[in-house]
Write a protein that holds these residues in place. Structure first.
Motif, PDB file in Angstrom:
ATOM      1  N   ALA A 106       0.849  -1.193   0.000  1.00 17.58           N
ATOM      2  CA  ALA A 106       0.000   0.000   0.000  1.00 17.58           C
ATOM      3  C   ALA A 106       0.881   1.237   0.000  1.00 17.58           C
ATOM      4  CB  ALA A 106      -0.917  -0.007   1.215  1.00 17.58           C
ATOM      5  N   CYS A 107       0.826   2.016  -1.078  1.00 20.81           N
ATOM      6  CA  CYS A 107       1.706   3.168  -1.264  1.00 20.81           C
ATOM      7  C   CYS A 107       0.901   4.466  -1.251  1.00 20.81           C
ATOM      8  CB  CYS A 107       2.453   3.051  -2.588  1.00 20.81           C
ATOM      9  SG  CYS A 107       3.384   1.517  -2.783  1.00 20.81           S
ATOM     10  N   ARG A 108       1.576   5.533  -0.857  1.00 22.21           N
ATOM     11  CA  ARG A 108       0.973   6.867  -0.883  1.00 22.21           C
ATOM     12  C   ARG A 108       1.888   7.828  -1.627  1.00 22.21           C
ATOM     13  NH1 ARG A 108      -1.994   8.051   4.956  1.00 22.21           N
ATOM     14  NH2 ARG A 108      -3.181   6.089   5.063  1.00 22.21           N
ATOM     15  N   ASP A 109       1.329   8.988  -1.975  1.00 28.71           N
ATOM     16  CA  ASP A 109       2.117   9.910  -2.790  1.00 28.71           C
ATOM     17  C   ASP A 109       3.216  10.615  -2.014  1.00 28.71           C
ATOM     18  OD1 ASP A 109       0.763  11.879  -1.379  1.00 28.71           O
ATOM     19  OD2 ASP A 109      -0.289  12.715  -3.108  1.00 28.71           O
ATOM     20  N   ASP A 110       3.255  10.423  -0.669  1.00 22.46           N
ATOM     21  CA  ASP A 110       4.373  10.979   0.103  1.00 22.46           C
ATOM     22  C   ASP A 110       5.572  10.034   0.120  1.00 22.46           C
ATOM     23  OD1 ASP A 110       3.552   8.937   1.781  1.00 22.46           O
ATOM     24  OD2 ASP A 110       2.989  10.239   3.452  1.00 22.46           O
ATOM     25  N   GLY A 111       5.475   8.923  -0.593  1.00 26.12           N
ATOM     26  CA  GLY A 111       6.578   7.975  -0.678  1.00 26.12           C
ATOM     27  C   GLY A 111       6.520   6.851   0.335  1.00 26.12           C
ATOM     28  N   SER A 112       5.593   6.918   1.282  1.00 27.51           N
ATOM     29  CA  SER A 112       5.485   5.873   2.297  1.00 27.51           C
ATOM     30  C   SER A 112       4.781   4.647   1.724  1.00 27.51           C
ATOM     31  CB  SER A 112       4.719   6.388   3.513  1.00 27.51           C
ATOM     32  OG  SER A 112       3.387   6.712   3.169  1.00 27.51           O
ATOM     33  N   SER A 113       5.005   3.494   2.361  1.00 28.33           N
ATOM     34  CA  SER A 113       4.342   2.268   1.924  1.00 28.33           C
ATOM     35  C   SER A 113       4.273   1.294   3.091  1.00 28.33           C
ATOM     36  CB  SER A 113       5.086   1.628   0.743  1.00 28.33           C
ATOM     37  OG  SER A 113       6.388   1.220   1.121  1.00 28.33           O
ATOM     38  N   ARG A 114       3.324   0.383   3.005  1.00 24.03           N
ATOM     39  CA  ARG A 114       3.181  -0.701   3.976  1.00 24.03           C
ATOM     40  C   ARG A 114       3.043  -2.012   3.224  1.00 24.03           C
ATOM     41  NH1 ARG A 114      -1.736   0.590   7.790  1.00 24.03           N
ATOM     42  NH2 ARG A 114      -2.573   1.625   5.928  1.00 24.03           N
ATOM     43  N   ARG A 115       3.574  -3.069   3.797  1.00 24.37           N
ATOM     44  CA  ARG A 115       3.547  -4.375   3.165  1.00 24.37           C
ATOM     45  C   ARG A 115       2.818  -5.367   4.059  1.00 24.37           C
ATOM     46  NH1 ARG A 115       7.488  -2.382  -0.113  1.00 24.37           N
ATOM     47  NH2 ARG A 115       8.231  -3.856  -1.696  1.00 24.37           N
ATOM     48  N   LEU A 116       1.911  -6.161   3.452  1.00 27.44           N
ATOM     49  CA  LEU A 116       1.200  -7.199   4.185  1.00 27.44           C
ATOM     50  C   LEU A 116       1.334  -8.524   3.446  1.00 27.44           C
ATOM     51  CD1 LEU A 116      -0.345  -4.608   5.382  1.00 27.44           C
ATOM     52  CD2 LEU A 116      -2.254  -6.203   5.716  1.00 27.44           C
ATOM     53  N   THR A 117       1.645  -9.560   4.188  1.00 28.87           N
ATOM     54  CA  THR A 117       1.615 -10.892   3.610  1.00 28.87           C
ATOM     55  C   THR A 117       0.166 -11.356   3.504  1.00 28.87           C
ATOM     56  OG1 THR A 117       1.719 -11.978   5.758  1.00 28.87           O
ATOM     57  CG2 THR A 117       3.827 -11.433   4.689  1.00 28.87           C
ATOM     58  N   ARG A 118      -0.028 -12.455   2.807  1.00 25.10           N
ATOM     59  CA  ARG A 118      -1.373 -13.007   2.727  1.00 25.10           C
ATOM     60  C   ARG A 118      -1.859 -13.420   4.122  1.00 25.10           C
ATOM     61  NH1 ARG A 118      -3.045 -13.839  -2.537  1.00 25.10           N
ATOM     62  NH2 ARG A 118      -4.704 -15.230  -1.847  1.00 25.10           N
ATOM     63  N   ARG A 119      -0.937 -13.871   4.961  1.00 29.09           N
ATOM     64  CA  ARG A 119      -1.305 -14.246   6.327  1.00 29.09           C
ATOM     65  C   ARG A 119      -1.742 -13.023   7.133  1.00 29.09           C
ATOM     66  NH1 ARG A 119       0.496 -18.781   8.243  1.00 29.09           N
ATOM     67  NH2 ARG A 119       2.415 -18.672   6.999  1.00 29.09           N
ATOM     68  N   ALA A 120      -1.005 -11.916   6.999  1.00 31.87           N
ATOM     69  CA  ALA A 120      -1.343 -10.707   7.752  1.00 31.87           C
ATOM     70  C   ALA A 120      -2.653 -10.091   7.263  1.00 31.87           C
ATOM     71  CB  ALA A 120      -0.206  -9.695   7.638  1.00 31.87           C
ATOM     72  N   LEU A 121      -2.882 -10.124   5.950  1.00 32.35           N
ATOM     73  CA  LEU A 121      -4.145  -9.603   5.422  1.00 32.35           C
ATOM     74  C   LEU A 121      -5.312 -10.451   5.916  1.00 32.35           C
ATOM     75  CD1 LEU A 121      -5.723  -7.672   3.599  1.00 32.35           C
ATOM     76  CD2 LEU A 121      -5.222  -9.209   1.664  1.00 32.35           C
ATOM     77  N   HIS A 122      -5.149 -11.748   5.903  1.00 33.41           N
ATOM     78  CA  HIS A 122      -6.180 -12.658   6.407  1.00 33.41           C
ATOM     79  C   HIS A 122      -6.497 -12.350   7.867  1.00 33.41           C
ATOM     80  CE1 HIS A 122      -7.806 -16.451   8.023  1.00 33.41           C
ATOM     81  NE2 HIS A 122      -8.245 -16.698   6.794  1.00 33.41           N
ATOM     82  N   ALA A 123      -5.463 -12.091   8.665  1.00 30.21           N
ATOM     83  CA  ALA A 123      -5.658 -11.804  10.091  1.00 30.21           C
ATOM     84  C   ALA A 123      -6.445 -10.516  10.284  1.00 30.21           C
ATOM     85  CB  ALA A 123      -4.304 -11.716  10.793  1.00 30.21           C
ATOM     86  N   LEU A 124      -6.120  -9.473   9.510  1.00 30.36           N
ATOM     87  CA  LEU A 124      -6.830  -8.204   9.645  1.00 30.36           C
ATOM     88  C   LEU A 124      -8.284  -8.350   9.205  1.00 30.36           C
ATOM     89  CD1 LEU A 124      -6.876  -5.206  10.285  1.00 30.36           C
ATOM     90  CD2 LEU A 124      -5.939  -4.757   7.992  1.00 30.36           C
ATOM     91  N   VAL A 125      -8.518  -9.058   8.116  1.00 24.45           N
ATOM     92  CA  VAL A 125      -9.891  -9.287   7.661  1.00 24.45           C
ATOM     93  C   VAL A 125     -10.677 -10.047   8.723  1.00 24.45           C
ATOM     94  CG1 VAL A 125     -11.316 -10.476   5.945  1.00 24.45           C
ATOM     95  CG2 VAL A 125      -9.293  -9.191   5.214  1.00 24.45           C
ATOM     96  N   SER A 126     -10.041 -11.030   9.350  1.00 24.38           N
ATOM     97  CA  SER A 126     -10.692 -11.806  10.410  1.00 24.38           C
ATOM     98  C   SER A 126     -11.164 -10.910  11.544  1.00 24.38           C
ATOM     99  CB  SER A 126      -9.724 -12.864  10.948  1.00 24.38           C
ATOM    100  OG  SER A 126     -10.186 -13.422  12.159  1.00 24.38           O
ATOM    101  N   ARG A 127     -10.315  -9.999  11.994  1.00 20.66           N
ATOM    102  CA  ARG A 127     -10.660  -9.130  13.118  1.00 20.66           C
ATOM    103  C   ARG A 127     -11.790  -8.163  12.739  1.00 20.66           C
ATOM    104  NH1 ARG A 127      -5.841  -6.059  15.286  1.00 20.66           N
ATOM    105  NH2 ARG A 127      -7.163  -5.876  17.144  1.00 20.66           N
ATOM    106  N   ILE A 128     -11.734  -7.615  11.517  1.00 15.78           N
ATOM    107  CA  ILE A 128     -12.800  -6.698  11.091  1.00 15.78           C
ATOM    108  C   ILE A 128     -14.123  -7.449  10.957  1.00 15.78           C
ATOM    109  CG2 ILE A 128     -13.564  -5.142   9.253  1.00 15.78           C
ATOM    110  CD1 ILE A 128     -10.606  -4.546   8.681  1.00 15.78           C
ATOM    111  N   ALA A 129     -14.074  -8.664  10.425  1.00 17.02           N
ATOM    112  CA  ALA A 129     -15.298  -9.454  10.292  1.00 17.02           C
ATOM    113  C   ALA A 129     -15.930  -9.713  11.657  1.00 17.02           C
ATOM    114  CB  ALA A 129     -14.991 -10.767   9.584  1.00 17.02           C
ATOM    115  N   GLN A 130     -15.111 -10.011  12.645  1.00 16.80           N
ATOM    116  CA  GLN A 130     -15.641 -10.223  13.997  1.00 16.80           C
ATOM    117  C   GLN A 130     -16.273  -8.951  14.549  1.00 16.80           C
ATOM    118  OE1 GLN A 130     -12.888 -12.537  16.713  1.00 16.80           O
ATOM    119  NE2 GLN A 130     -11.575 -12.445  14.888  1.00 16.80           N
TER     120      GLN A 130
END
Length: 648
Positions: A106-130
């Motif tokens: 996930a990138c922004r125009d200020d040059g910053s970025s974040r990286r998520l593995t498939r495992r980390a994305l799955h974990a975040l989706v799990s918490r939001i779903a709950q």
């Protein structure tokens, strides 16, 4: 056109190793198609829809129960049902195999970025779903969002899909009225929002938009991506606090029918209040799989990028790329900040293989003198996708000359209406200058004469139509219980044929050229003229940055008025006017030559980047603009009011 217009030809090895070729080989034995019969594959996909869509389900490895029946015809084409016995969940296929492979950058125009593995994305989706379930949100409930293209929005979209809730979003640059017109009408239970965002170094608060949407009586909670910034009129909680009670856990996917609603997208609203277009989960998944796997040749080793906001259908489209196992690169902000090379820089930095953007962006870089071929490596880049408006022929030249000679350039076209494409690329076919390569497999797309209804011959322009049902036709419009508005929008004058509203020409190569919207077709002297035909000529003139053409009612007929935005330092003098008219006369026809050519400081566009010919046309005629909130720059319409040049 001649063979000299062929700009790219796939190598035999590349064409034969594509996903489309593999899919073709799987169907060869069963359907008698030779491996090199590319046209035959297209014909079979239309002639045998049950065989095609069933084979695509298997090829895509859709998670779920397919059932025995593939197509259940209805009394009207809109009532056709695909996989009526199926049970599936969109997010279950997208999030399968949660491992340590990279899922999202996930990138922004200020040059910053974040990286998520498939495992980390799955974990975040799990918490939001709950957390969603804890709010009492379940199957069929709506969740509204005013968000940027970032980690939290993508994960929230997938969490809604996981529990069977229905997602609707707009980007934070929508004003209060425009945001409320869209999101409040669907009676959402929850509002997700960014309290502020940054664009090109500017910090922008959106409290007014949040309050406008939150005023809907159905909303009981606001969740902000970041700390709440003020009183929104309803209880608000930051995402991290909302998720705090919920640890990572396996996702309890709701397997629902193929037709279960999953997303509501909105029409541009330039001709009235935005229509909520309801899309089915199975339809989006299967349609996007056909486009990602077969037409874009997306593979697990690929990195996919599409420049989009959360208010455009390409945002939903790009997320489905995760189902192919690819890495997704999202971007939020200005593509020209801090300078025009930001996105080419991103291609090299993140090793993007498939890069998607708008025709306007490509044209802007070309006119800005950006030549990535000389300043960037681009070794990873295999394909460039373009949509939003027709890609003009000179932009094809620009990509192959100033970007990279060996890549697949695919101009694609569809719409919010189907959250997908009617026309697109084909990795097994050559690319011809100014042409889209062909119809998407499974769709019987052609062009019909609007007066006679007959199929137009190559070289003749007509209405873009689709003559068969397909899975991502919308379930219908929100608050349209008898389907009358839906049928009126797409199935007139031909009750069983989808009329999309684009003016289209078939070419001798089997490709297509879009000449503009048919509802803004120019009609001087009773001769139909597509606006794109003018733009292809005018925008090739170096002094012109962009243009917009409309028809003005004049003395019992219609005359063409061309508005041009000039590049810095250029002047619309008699010499330039003569150049414009000669270029149009020789490159299009004498009937295309505008009666009036007028310089303006800005061109009105919708928030998805399309020029708004209807808004300009109505403005010069003194008509009310039904929904100026649909425009990214409604104040620029003031430049078109009461122009003295239009009085004679």
């Amino acid at each position: 056109m001649t063979n000299a217009d062929c700009l790219w030809q796939p190598s035999a090895a590349r064409a034969s190793s594509s996903n489309m070729a593999r899919f073709h080989r799987l169907t060869t034995g069963r359907h008698g198609l030779a491996d090199d019969d590319i046209a035959g594959l297209a014909r079979w996909s239309v002639a045998d829809p049950e065989g095609f869509w069933s084979a695509l389900w298997d090829f895509s490895s859709i998670v779920g129960e397919k059932g025995d029946r593939v197509i259940l015809p209805g009394a009207h084409i809109t009532e056709t049902r695909f996989f009526p016995d199926a049970r599936l969940n969109y997010a279950e296929t997208v999030l399968r195999d949660p491992d340590d492979r990279l899922a999202l950058i996930a990138c922004r125009d200020d040059g910053s970025s974040r990286r998520l593995t498939r495992r980390a994305l799955h974990a975040l989706v799990s918490r939001i779903a709950q957390a969603l379930r804890a709010e009492g949100i379940g199957v069929g409930d709506r969740v509204a969002a005013i968000v940027i293209n970032d980690v939290e929005s993508i994960a929230s979209y997938l969490a809604c899909a996981a529990i069977g809730a229905v997602w609707a979003s707009c980007s934070p640059d929508f004003g209060p009225e425009a945001a409320a017109d869209r999101l409040a009408q669907i009676e959402p239970k929850l509002l997700l929002a960014v309290p502020n965002y940054s664009y090109a170094g500017k910090h922008i608060e959106i409290g007014a938009s949040i309050r406008a949407v939150a005023a809907a009586p159905s909303i009981t909670r606001i969740v902000t991506f970041g700390a709440p910034a003020g009183d929104y009129g309803k209880p608000a909680l930051a995402l991290e606090d909302w998720l705090a009670p919920f640890p990572e856990a396996p996702i309890a996917y709701e397997r629902l029918p193929f037709d279960a609603p999953m997303a509501i997208l909105f029409s541009s609203g330039t001709t009235g209040k935005p229509k909520g277009i309801v899309h089915r989960a199975g339809g989006l998944l299967l349609k996007h799989m056909s486009e990602h796997l077969l037409h874009c040749d997306l593979k697990p080793e690929d990195t996919l990028f599409y420049f989009t906001t959360c208010g455009w259908m390409m945002w939903n489209w790009q997320i489905s790329g995760l189902a192919a196992g690819a890495t997704l690169v999202s971007f939020d902000g200005s593509p020209f900040h801090p300078d025009k090379t930001h996105l080419p820089d991103l291609i090299d930095r993140e090793k993007i293989t498939i890069f998607g953007t708008s025709a306007k962006y490509i044209d802007s870089l070309a006119k800005g003198g950006c030549t990535p071929r000389t300043t960037h490596d681009l070794a990873s880049l295999r394909a460039v996708l373009s949509t939003g408006s027709p890609l003009i022929p000179s932009s094809y030249d620009y990509i192959y000359h100033d970007w990279k000679a060996d890549l697949h350039l695919a101009s694609i076209s569809g719409g919010t209406d189907i959250c997908g494409c009617f026309l697109g690329g084909n990795p097994r076919l050559p690319v011809y200058r100014g042409e889209m390569q062909g119809a998407i497999l499974g769709l019987d797309v052609t062009t019909l004469d609007p007066d006679t209804g007959r199929e137009a011959a190559p070289g003749e322009a007509g209405e873009l139509v689709c003559r068969n049902a397909h899975p991502s036709m919308p379930l219908g419009f929100w608050n349209d219980p008898d389907g009358s508005r839906y049928r009126a929008a797409y199935f007139e004058p031909w009750p069983e044929i989808w009329r999309h509203g684009d003016r289209l020409e078939r070419t001798s190569h089997g490709g297509f050229v879009i000449q503009g919207r048919s509802d803004t077709t120019l009609n001087p002297g009773g001769v139909r003229i597509g606006t794109a035909e003018l733009y292809r000529q005018v925008e090739a003139i170096s002094e012109i940055e962009e243009a917009i053409a409309v028809g003005q009612n004049w003395q019992g007929d219609q005359r063409i008025v061309l508005f041009v935005k000039l590049r810095e330092g250029a002047a619309l003098d008699s010499g330039l006017i003569d150049i414009i008219r000669k270029r149009i006369r020789s490159g299009a026809s004498p009937r295309h030559v505008p009666s009036k050519i007028i310089a303006v400081p800005a061109i009105p566009r919708t928030r998805s980047g399309k020029i708004s010919e209807i808004a300009v046309r109505d403005t010069i005629h003194g008509r009310k603009i039904n929904n100026s909130g649909a425009l990214a720059n409604p104040e620029d319409l003031d430049h078109y009011r009461d122009l003295p040049q239009l009085r004679d």
